[in-house]
Design a protein around this motif. Structure first.
Motif, short mmCIF file in Angstrom:
data_model
loop_
_atom_site.label_atom_id
_atom_site.label_comp_id
_atom_site.label_asym_id
_atom_site.label_seq_id
_atom_site.Cartn_x
_atom_site.Cartn_y
_atom_site.Cartn_z
N ARG A 156 29.33 -6.22 -15.34
CA ARG A 156 29.36 -4.93 -15.03
C ARG A 156 27.97 -4.41 -14.67
N ARG A 204 25.47 -0.99 -13.59
CA ARG A 204 25.65 0.49 -14.04
C ARG A 204 24.19 1.07 -13.27
N GLN A 260 31.34 3.18 -4.45
CA GLN A 260 30.95 2.02 -5.68
C GLN A 260 29.72 2.97 -6.34
N ALA A 311 30.27 5.80 -8.54
CA ALA A 311 30.91 5.40 -9.70
C ALA A 311 30.19 4.59 -10.81
N ALA A 312 29.28 3.76 -10.22
CA ALA A 312 28.47 3.11 -11.08
C ALA A 312 27.41 4.20 -11.71
N THR A 331 32.11 5.51 -14.18
CA THR A 331 33.46 5.16 -14.28
C THR A 331 34.01 4.21 -12.96
N ALA A 332 35.27 4.33 -12.75
CA ALA A 332 35.78 3.61 -11.50
C ALA A 332 35.69 4.22 -10.41
N PRO A 333 35.52 3.41 -9.14
CA PRO A 333 35.55 4.37 -7.83
C PRO A 333 36.99 5.14 -7.70
N GLU A 334 37.99 4.53 -8.05
CA GLU A 334 39.25 5.46 -7.81
C GLU A 334 39.23 6.75 -8.63
N VAL A 335 38.64 6.56 -9.81
CA VAL A 335 38.58 7.79 -10.51
C VAL A 335 37.62 8.85 -9.60
#
Length: 170
Positions: free
Chosen positions: A41, A43, A151, A154-155, A159-163
Protein backbone atom coordinates in the motif's frame (compact mmCIF):
# COMPACT_ATOMS: atom_id res chain seq x y z
CA UNK A 1 27.25 24.75 -5.56
CA UNK A 2 23.53 24.81 -6.37
CA UNK A 3 22.32 23.17 -9.58
CA UNK A 4 18.90 23.94 -11.08
CA UNK A 5 16.83 21.39 -12.98
CA UNK A 6 13.31 21.40 -14.39
CA UNK A 7 11.33 18.28 -13.59
CA UNK A 8 8.21 17.02 -15.37
CA UNK A 9 5.12 15.47 -13.76
CA UNK A 10 5.84 11.85 -12.85
CA UNK A 11 9.60 12.37 -12.39
CA UNK A 12 11.09 10.93 -9.21
CA UNK A 13 13.47 13.10 -7.16
CA UNK A 14 14.51 10.41 -4.69
CA UNK A 15 13.40 6.96 -3.59
CA UNK A 16 12.32 5.75 -0.19
CA UNK A 17 15.14 3.91 1.62
CA UNK A 18 17.88 5.31 -0.64
CA UNK A 19 20.70 7.31 0.92
CA UNK A 20 20.63 11.07 0.56
CA UNK A 21 23.28 12.56 -1.67
CA UNK A 22 21.66 16.00 -2.16
CA UNK A 23 19.26 18.39 -0.53
CA UNK A 24 16.55 19.80 -2.79
CA UNK A 25 15.06 23.30 -2.81
CA UNK A 26 11.68 23.27 -4.52
CA UNK A 27 11.51 26.74 -6.07
CA UNK A 28 8.25 26.32 -8.00
CA UNK A 29 5.88 23.42 -8.52
CA UNK A 30 4.55 20.59 -6.38
CA UNK A 31 5.99 17.30 -5.16
CA UNK A 32 4.20 14.49 -3.33
CA UNK A 33 5.98 12.51 -0.65
CA UNK A 34 4.86 8.88 -0.78
CA UNK A 35 5.53 6.19 1.81
CA UNK A 36 5.31 2.60 0.61
CA UNK A 37 4.29 0.05 3.21
CA UNK A 38 5.39 -3.60 3.36
CA UNK A 39 1.81 -4.55 2.45
CA UNK A 40 2.25 -2.88 -0.96
CA UNK A 41 0.00 0.00 0.00
CA UNK A 42 1.15 3.55 -0.73
CA UNK A 43 0.25 6.58 1.35
CA UNK A 44 0.83 10.20 0.44
CA UNK A 45 2.33 11.71 3.53
CA UNK A 46 2.40 15.29 2.31
CA UNK A 47 2.23 17.45 -0.76
CA UNK A 48 4.97 20.06 -0.87
CA UNK A 49 4.53 23.31 -2.78
CA UNK A 50 7.39 25.63 -3.67
CA UNK A 51 9.18 27.30 -2.14
CA UNK A 52 10.23 24.58 0.30
CA UNK A 53 13.11 22.25 1.11
CA UNK A 54 12.99 18.50 0.51
CA UNK A 55 15.18 15.87 2.14
CA UNK A 56 15.91 17.79 5.35
CA UNK A 57 15.77 14.85 7.72
CA UNK A 58 17.78 12.52 5.48
CA UNK A 59 20.55 15.05 4.94
CA UNK A 60 20.78 16.06 8.61
CA UNK A 61 20.74 12.52 10.02
CA UNK A 62 22.56 10.67 7.26
CA UNK A 63 19.66 8.19 7.22
CA UNK A 64 17.88 6.98 4.07
CA UNK A 65 14.90 8.90 2.72
CA UNK A 66 11.67 8.03 4.53
CA UNK A 67 9.59 8.70 1.41
CA UNK A 68 9.72 8.77 -2.35
CA UNK A 69 9.52 12.26 -3.85
CA UNK A 70 7.36 12.32 -7.00
CA UNK A 71 6.82 15.48 -9.06
CA UNK A 72 3.15 16.40 -9.57
CA UNK A 73 3.55 19.33 -11.95
CA UNK A 74 6.43 20.97 -13.80
CA UNK A 75 8.82 22.04 -11.06
CA UNK A 76 11.96 24.12 -10.80
CA UNK A 77 14.23 22.46 -8.26
CA UNK A 78 17.69 23.42 -7.08
CA UNK A 79 19.92 20.84 -5.46
CA UNK A 80 23.23 20.85 -3.69
CA UNK A 81 25.49 17.94 -2.76
CA UNK A 82 25.43 16.85 0.86
CA UNK A 83 29.10 17.69 1.44
CA UNK A 84 28.66 21.26 0.15
CA UNK A 85 25.50 21.66 2.20
CA UNK A 86 27.33 20.59 5.38
CA UNK A 87 29.98 23.25 4.73
CA UNK A 88 27.24 25.88 4.43
CA UNK A 89 25.65 24.51 7.61
CA UNK A 90 28.91 24.95 9.53
CA UNK A 91 29.65 28.43 8.18
CA UNK A 92 26.21 30.10 8.32
CA UNK A 93 24.49 30.22 11.74
CA UNK A 94 21.21 31.29 10.09
CA UNK A 95 20.88 27.98 8.26
CA UNK A 96 20.46 25.77 11.37
CA UNK A 97 17.89 28.25 12.75
CA UNK A 98 15.94 28.09 9.47
CA UNK A 99 15.94 24.30 9.59
CA UNK A 100 14.77 24.20 13.20
CA UNK A 101 11.88 26.44 12.22
CA UNK A 102 10.98 24.29 9.20
CA UNK A 103 11.21 21.08 11.21
CA UNK A 104 9.00 22.51 13.98
CA UNK A 105 6.40 23.41 11.36
CA UNK A 106 6.53 19.89 9.91
CA UNK A 107 6.15 18.38 13.38
CA UNK A 108 2.98 20.42 13.94
CA UNK A 109 1.65 19.29 10.55
CA UNK A 110 2.44 15.65 11.36
CA UNK A 111 0.65 15.92 14.71
CA UNK A 112 -2.40 17.38 12.99
CA UNK A 113 -2.35 14.71 10.26
CA UNK A 114 -2.19 11.95 12.89
CA UNK A 115 -5.10 13.48 14.76
CA UNK A 116 -7.09 13.81 11.54
CA UNK A 117 -6.66 10.12 10.70
CA UNK A 118 -7.41 8.95 14.22
CA UNK A 119 -10.22 11.27 15.23
CA UNK A 120 -11.99 12.68 12.17
CA UNK A 121 -14.48 11.06 9.83
CA UNK A 122 -13.68 11.14 6.12
CA UNK A 123 -16.19 13.97 5.49
CA UNK A 124 -14.32 16.15 8.00
CA UNK A 125 -10.93 15.28 6.47
CA UNK A 126 -12.13 16.19 2.98
CA UNK A 127 -13.63 19.47 4.24
CA UNK A 128 -10.45 20.35 6.11
CA UNK A 129 -8.32 19.66 3.01
CA UNK A 130 -10.57 21.89 0.88
CA UNK A 131 -10.39 24.67 3.48
CA UNK A 132 -6.60 24.36 3.61
CA UNK A 133 -6.40 24.66 -0.19
CA UNK A 134 -8.71 27.68 -0.09
CA UNK A 135 -6.52 29.25 2.60
CA UNK A 136 -3.34 28.70 0.56
CA UNK A 137 -4.90 30.16 -2.58
CA UNK A 138 -6.13 33.24 -0.72
CA UNK A 139 -9.45 32.97 -2.56
CA UNK A 140 -12.09 33.00 0.17
CA UNK A 141 -15.50 31.83 -1.02
CA UNK A 142 -14.27 31.08 -4.55
CA UNK A 143 -14.18 27.42 -5.68
CA UNK A 144 -10.69 25.94 -5.48
CA UNK A 145 -9.10 23.16 -7.50
CA UNK A 146 -7.46 20.39 -5.50
CA UNK A 147 -5.25 19.55 -8.51
CA UNK A 148 -5.00 15.91 -7.40
CA UNK A 149 -6.15 12.69 -8.97
CA UNK A 150 -8.82 10.70 -7.15
CA UNK A 151 -6.14 8.09 -6.31
CA UNK A 152 -3.78 10.71 -4.87
CA UNK A 153 -6.57 12.39 -2.92
CA UNK A 154 -7.53 9.04 -1.38
CA UNK A 155 -3.89 8.22 -0.54
CA UNK A 156 -3.48 11.63 1.09
CA UNK A 157 -6.64 11.21 3.18
CA UNK A 158 -5.93 7.59 4.12
CA UNK A 159 -8.96 6.02 2.46
CA UNK A 160 -10.15 4.40 -0.78
CA UNK A 161 -10.84 6.39 -3.98
CA UNK A 162 -14.47 5.21 -3.97
CA UNK A 163 -15.00 6.65 -0.49
CA UNK A 164 -13.57 10.00 -1.57
CA UNK A 165 -15.84 10.07 -4.63
CA UNK A 166 -18.94 9.29 -2.57
CA UNK A 167 -18.00 11.87 0.05
CA UNK A 168 -17.44 14.66 -2.47
CA UNK A 169 -20.62 13.75 -4.36
CA UNK A 170 -22.70 13.99 -1.20
Amino acid sequence: EWRRDIYAPGDTLFHQDSLSSHIHFLHTGRVKLVRSEDTGRHRIVRIIEGPDILGKIAILTGQPYEYTGEVLEESSIYRIEAAHFRKLWDSDPGLPRLFVSLLAKRLDEADEAGSNLALRMIRERVAKLILRCEEKSGARGIPVSLRLSRQDLAALLGTAPEVVSRTIAS
